[in-house]
Each structure stands twice: as C-alpha cells, then as structure tokens.
Design a protein around this motif. Structure first.
Motif, PDB file in Angstrom:
ATOM      1  N   TYR A  88       0.826  -1.217   0.000  1.00 57.33           N
ATOM      2  CA  TYR A  88       0.000   0.000   0.000  1.00 57.33           C
ATOM      3  C   TYR A  88       0.852   1.256   0.000  1.00 57.33           C
ATOM      4  CZ  TYR A  88      -3.654   3.278   1.477  1.00 57.33           C
ATOM      5  OH  TYR A  88      -4.512   4.343   1.564  1.00 57.33           O
ATOM      6  N   GLY A  89       1.699   1.471   1.049  1.00 53.15           N
ATOM      7  CA  GLY A  89       2.722   2.490   0.988  1.00 53.15           C
ATOM      8  C   GLY A  89       2.652   3.707   1.880  1.00 53.15           C
ATOM      9  N   PRO A  90       1.587   4.526   1.821  1.00 47.95           N
ATOM     10  CA  PRO A  90       1.584   5.797   2.549  1.00 47.95           C
ATOM     11  C   PRO A  90       1.803   5.622   4.052  1.00 47.95           C
ATOM     12  CG  PRO A  90      -0.234   5.731   0.985  1.00 47.95           C
ATOM     13  CD  PRO A  90       0.373   4.368   0.999  1.00 47.95           C
ATOM     14  N   GLY A  91       2.688   6.459   4.618  1.00 49.38           N
ATOM     15  CA  GLY A  91       2.953   6.394   6.048  1.00 49.38           C
ATOM     16  C   GLY A  91       4.041   5.422   6.445  1.00 49.38           C
ATOM     17  N   THR A  92       4.725   4.833   5.467  1.00 45.96           N
ATOM     18  CA  THR A  92       5.766   3.842   5.777  1.00 45.96           C
ATOM     19  C   THR A  92       6.820   4.410   6.725  1.00 45.96           C
ATOM     20  OG1 THR A  92       5.482   2.658   3.681  1.00 45.96           O
ATOM     21  CG2 THR A  92       7.613   2.440   4.779  1.00 45.96           C
ATOM     22  N   GLY A  93       7.347   5.591   6.400  1.00 52.62           N
ATOM     23  CA  GLY A  93       8.375   6.195   7.235  1.00 52.62           C
ATOM     24  C   GLY A  93       7.887   6.503   8.639  1.00 52.62           C
ATOM     25  N   THR A  94       6.634   6.915   8.749  1.00 61.00           N
ATOM     26  CA  THR A  94       6.058   7.238  10.059  1.00 61.00           C
ATOM     27  C   THR A  94       5.949   5.994  10.929  1.00 61.00           C
ATOM     28  OG1 THR A  94       4.778   9.005   9.017  1.00 61.00           O
ATOM     29  CG2 THR A  94       4.101   8.316  11.217  1.00 61.00           C
ATOM     30  N   PHE A  95       5.471   4.890  10.346  1.00 60.62           N
ATOM     31  CA  PHE A  95       5.359   3.641  11.102  1.00 60.62           C
ATOM     32  C   PHE A  95       6.738   3.137  11.555  1.00 60.62           C
ATOM     33  CE2 PHE A  95       1.248   2.829   8.633  1.00 60.62           C
ATOM     34  CZ  PHE A  95       0.467   3.274   9.686  1.00 60.62           C
ATOM     35  N   LEU A  96       7.719   3.232  10.657  1.00 66.45           N
ATOM     36  CA  LEU A  96       9.072   2.814  11.024  1.00 66.45           C
ATOM     37  C   LEU A  96       9.607   3.671  12.168  1.00 66.45           C
ATOM     38  CD1 LEU A  96      10.707   2.195   7.520  1.00 66.45           C
ATOM     39  CD2 LEU A  96      10.254   0.472   9.274  1.00 66.45           C
ATOM     40  N   MET A  97       9.369   4.970  12.102  1.00 69.92           N
ATOM     41  CA  MET A  97       9.833   5.882  13.150  1.00 69.92           C
ATOM     42  C   MET A  97       9.261   5.485  14.513  1.00 69.92           C
ATOM     43  SD  MET A  97      11.536   8.829  13.697  1.00 69.92           S
ATOM     44  CE  MET A  97      11.452   9.866  12.258  1.00 69.92           C
ATOM     45  N   ILE A  98       7.966   5.212  14.555  1.00 74.91           N
ATOM     46  CA  ILE A  98       7.315   4.848  15.821  1.00 74.91           C
ATOM     47  C   ILE A  98       7.894   3.544  16.377  1.00 74.91           C
ATOM     48  CG2 ILE A  98       5.119   4.132  16.863  1.00 74.91           C
ATOM     49  CD1 ILE A  98       3.738   6.056  14.893  1.00 74.91           C
ATOM     50  N   ILE A  99       8.065   2.545  15.515  1.00 76.70           N
ATOM     51  CA  ILE A  99       8.596   1.252  15.964  1.00 76.70           C
ATOM     52  C   ILE A  99      10.039   1.389  16.449  1.00 76.70           C
ATOM     53  CG2 ILE A  99       9.249  -1.071  15.223  1.00 76.70           C
ATOM     54  CD1 ILE A  99       6.834  -0.976  13.310  1.00 76.70           C
ATOM     55  N   PHE A 100      10.862   2.129  15.699  1.00 76.98           N
ATOM     56  CA  PHE A 100      12.267   2.281  16.080  1.00 76.98           C
ATOM     57  C   PHE A 100      12.400   2.978  17.433  1.00 76.98           C
ATOM     58  CE2 PHE A 100      13.811   2.368  11.378  1.00 76.98           C
ATOM     59  CZ  PHE A 100      13.542   1.017  11.280  1.00 76.98           C
ATOM     60  N   ILE A 101      11.503   3.935  17.709  1.00 78.61           N
ATOM     61  CA  ILE A 101      11.584   4.673  18.974  1.00 78.61           C
ATOM     62  C   ILE A 101      10.947   3.899  20.117  1.00 78.61           C
ATOM     63  CG2 ILE A 101      10.782   6.751  20.193  1.00 78.61           C
ATOM     64  CD1 ILE A 101      11.057   8.240  17.500  1.00 78.61           C
ATOM     65  N   ARG A 102       9.727   3.409  19.894  1.00 78.44           N
ATOM     66  CA  ARG A 102       8.974   2.789  20.986  1.00 78.44           C
ATOM     67  C   ARG A 102       9.471   1.377  21.320  1.00 78.44           C
ATOM     68  NH1 ARG A 102       8.417   6.202  23.410  1.00 78.44           N
ATOM     69  NH2 ARG A 102       7.499   4.750  24.884  1.00 78.44           N
ATOM     70  N   LEU A 103       9.798   0.573  20.320  1.00 73.63           N
ATOM     71  CA  LEU A 103      10.162  -0.828  20.556  1.00 73.63           C
ATOM     72  C   LEU A 103      11.674  -1.059  20.555  1.00 73.63           C
ATOM     73  CD1 LEU A 103       7.461  -2.696  18.418  1.00 73.63           C
ATOM     74  CD2 LEU A 103       7.385  -2.063  20.845  1.00 73.63           C
ATOM     75  N   ALA A 104      12.372  -0.450  19.575  1.00 76.93           N
ATOM     76  CA  ALA A 104      13.820  -0.653  19.488  1.00 76.93           C
ATOM     77  C   ALA A 104      14.593   0.290  20.410  1.00 76.93           C
ATOM     78  CB  ALA A 104      14.291  -0.478  18.052  1.00 76.93           C
ATOM     79  N   LYS A 105      13.888   1.200  21.067  1.00 73.16           N
ATOM     80  CA  LYS A 105      14.489   2.101  22.063  1.00 73.16           C
ATOM     81  C   LYS A 105      15.594   2.981  21.477  1.00 73.16           C
ATOM     82  CE  LYS A 105      11.925   0.250  25.254  1.00 73.16           C
ATOM     83  NZ  LYS A 105      10.755   0.976  25.790  1.00 73.16           N
ATOM     84  N   LEU A 106      15.433   3.369  20.200  1.00 73.23           N
ATOM     85  CA  LEU A 106      16.375   4.310  19.610  1.00 73.23           C
ATOM     86  C   LEU A 106      15.977   5.736  19.986  1.00 73.23           C
ATOM     87  CD1 LEU A 106      16.770   2.806  16.034  1.00 73.23           C
ATOM     88  CD2 LEU A 106      18.566   2.964  17.754  1.00 73.23           C
ATOM     89  N   ASP A 107      16.945   6.622  20.015  1.00 75.40           N
ATOM     90  CA  ASP A 107      16.604   8.027  20.199  1.00 75.40           C
ATOM     91  C   ASP A 107      16.017   8.572  18.901  1.00 75.40           C
ATOM     92  OD1 ASP A 107      18.992   9.740  18.738  1.00 75.40           O
ATOM     93  OD2 ASP A 107      19.672   7.800  19.499  1.00 75.40           O
ATOM     94  N   VAL A 108      15.368   9.720  18.986  1.00 77.42           N
ATOM     95  CA  VAL A 108      14.634  10.276  17.854  1.00 77.42           C
ATOM     96  C   VAL A 108      15.541  10.500  16.645  1.00 77.42           C
ATOM     97  CG1 VAL A 108      13.412  12.332  17.054  1.00 77.42           C
ATOM     98  CG2 VAL A 108      12.814  11.322  19.254  1.00 77.42           C
ATOM     99  N   ARG A 109      16.730  11.040  16.871  1.00 79.06           N
ATOM    100  CA  ARG A 109      17.604  11.390  15.745  1.00 79.06           C
ATOM    101  C   ARG A 109      18.137  10.153  15.027  1.00 79.06           C
ATOM    102  NH1 ARG A 109      18.413  15.004  19.864  1.00 79.06           N
ATOM    103  NH2 ARG A 109      18.216  17.237  19.349  1.00 79.06           N
TER     104      ARG A 109
END
Length: 273
Positions: free
Chosen positions: A168-189
């Motif tokens: 489908y596509g739209p919002g791919t980067g946004t979903f990745l950002m949320i997962i990387f921050i919330r689950l993978a515990k990466l900082d925002v940058r």
C-alpha cells in the motif's frame, strides 16, 4: 503584471503550464519538509501530483513524484549521515530486509483486494495516534537494549513495514519511526536517520522501475526536485536540532493525514484510480 500572468499560463514544460508546476512545487516542498522530519511525505505529494496531472493515468503522477522524492531524500539522508545519526551496523542490513519485504508486499497486493487493508488501517490509525499523543517519552538518548534484540526488532520491522510499503505504501516512514523509537528504544535522531536510509533505498528502487516503464515526466520531476531538496534540507535540520520537540507532533500530523487519505480512498475511490 498581465505579461507575467500570460507567461505563467502559456509557457509549458512537458505540456504543463508554469502555474501548475509552481503549485506542484509548493506541495512538494511541504511534503518533503514533513518527510524529512517524520516520514509520510507521500501523503501530501501523491494527491498534489494527481491533481496537477488531471486526467492523465495515475502511474505518470506516481512516477514523476518519485523523481523529486528520491532526489530530495538524498539531501536529508546526507545531513543525518554527516551528523553521525546513522548506525550502519544496524541499518545497512535493514535496506535488504525492506526491499525483500517490498517485493513480497507487491506480490501480495496483486492477489488480494487492498480495501481490506484500508479498513484495517482506519481502525488502527486512531489508536496509534492516541498512543503517540499520550506517551510523552520520545527520547533524545537511546534506551538500554542489547544490540541483538534491537537489531532483531529493527530488521523485523524493516521486513514487515517494507511489505506494507509494497502492498500500500503511505505512512511507511512514520510507522518505522514509531517502531524504532517505541520498541527498538532508539533516540529520535538515530531513528530518523535509519528511516531515511530505508526510504532512500525504496525511493530509488521505485524510481528506476518507473523510469524504465516510461511513467515519469522527467523535466517536471527535476523542477519539483528543487523544492523537494529545500524541504528535505530544512526539515532534516529542524529534526536534528530539535529532536523530539518537533518529531513527535509531526508524527501525529502524519498519522492524521494518513487517516484522511485512507478514508477518502474508501469514500471517493474514483479520485485515486
């Protein structure tokens, strides 16, 4: 003044008046600005291209959009790399996982109705937005998580969200950002830098496919790319400087726009086809 208006209406590039191209560039700038901060730029740029291209087949709008998107993403990605916010050990393999997922998602798309996913997204997106709003912990420092576990989460997310991107596509980067921050515990940058790397790979993969198929007005795309570069450069600078102060609200806006887009596709499918 009248002569200037005449030139905007009558001067054409690939059959498009300068007035239409100017409006297209404004939309591309806003899309690039958002994409550099929180992902989701396609939620803005795709409808803008569809409107500007009128009755032309949608693949031409999508292909031309990829020209400016791919070039613009190069600049925001370069800023994150220059500032040391890309962990290559973590995200270089993510490119392969995302591309593999995209291929699988595209294969699945050809065999199932995407309306199923759209209804699912309408239910999921408000929940994700509420969680994002209620949780104020968007760290500017990475959390304590073993590399092996973080890598497993990042690579699995790249594969799964990559499949979503192909389907489908739209919002791919946004979903990745949320997962990387919330689950993978990466900082925002660092999360944003990783998203840029993955988006860059997928954008160029799609761009080469579109160009090979002839579905792109290259001159229009290159003109819009100037606006895309400006949006990506400014947006990435703000994300690097302000971190969670700007990324978190931008993610919420992206989720809201995605909800509107999915709803409009279900209510007004003729516009998107």
């Amino acid at each position: 003044m009248g002569m200037l208006a005449y030139l905007f209406v009558e001067t054409r590039v690939d059959g498009f008046s300068l007035w239409i191209i100017l409006l297209l560039c404004c939309g591309v700038f806003l899309a690039a600005f958002m994409d550099a901060i929180a992902g989701g730029g396609g939620i803005i740029s795709v409808p803008v291209h569809l409107i500007a291209f009128g009755n032309l087949p949608a693949p031409y709008a999508l292909g031309t959009n990829k020209v400016s998107a791919a070039i613009g993403t190069c600049f925001s990605t370069a800023r994150f790399i220059k500032n040391g916010y890309v962990d290559w050990k973590l995200f270089a393999p993510s490119i392969a996982f995302a591309l593999a997922g995209s291929v699988g998602g595209t294969w699945l798309q050809h065999r199932t109705p995407d309306v199923v996913l759209k209804y699912l997204l309408l239910a999921v997106l408000p929940v994700v937005a509420v969680i994002t709003l209620r949780n104020h912990d968007w760290p500017d420092q990475p959390g304590d998580l073993p590399f092996s576990k973080r890598a497993a989460i990042v690579w699995a997310a790249s594969l799964v969200i990559g499949a979503y991107d192909g389907y489908y596509g739209p919002g791919t980067g946004t979903f990745l950002m949320i997962i990387f921050i919330r689950l993978a515990k990466l900082d925002v940058r660092h999360a944003a830098g990783g998203v840029k790397i993955i988006n860059l790979a997928s954008n160029f993969g799609s761009l080469f496919t579109q160009l090979a198929s002839g579905y792109a007005f290259l001159h229009v795309g290159l003109i819009a790319a100037v606006a895309s570069v400006a949006g990506h450069y400014i947006g990435s600078g703000l994300a690097i400087k302000n971190g969670s102060k700007i990324v978190r609200p931008a993610v919420v806006v992206a989720l809201a726009l995605l909800t509107v887009k999915v709803g409009s596709e279900l209510l007004f499918p003729e516009f998107w086809n």
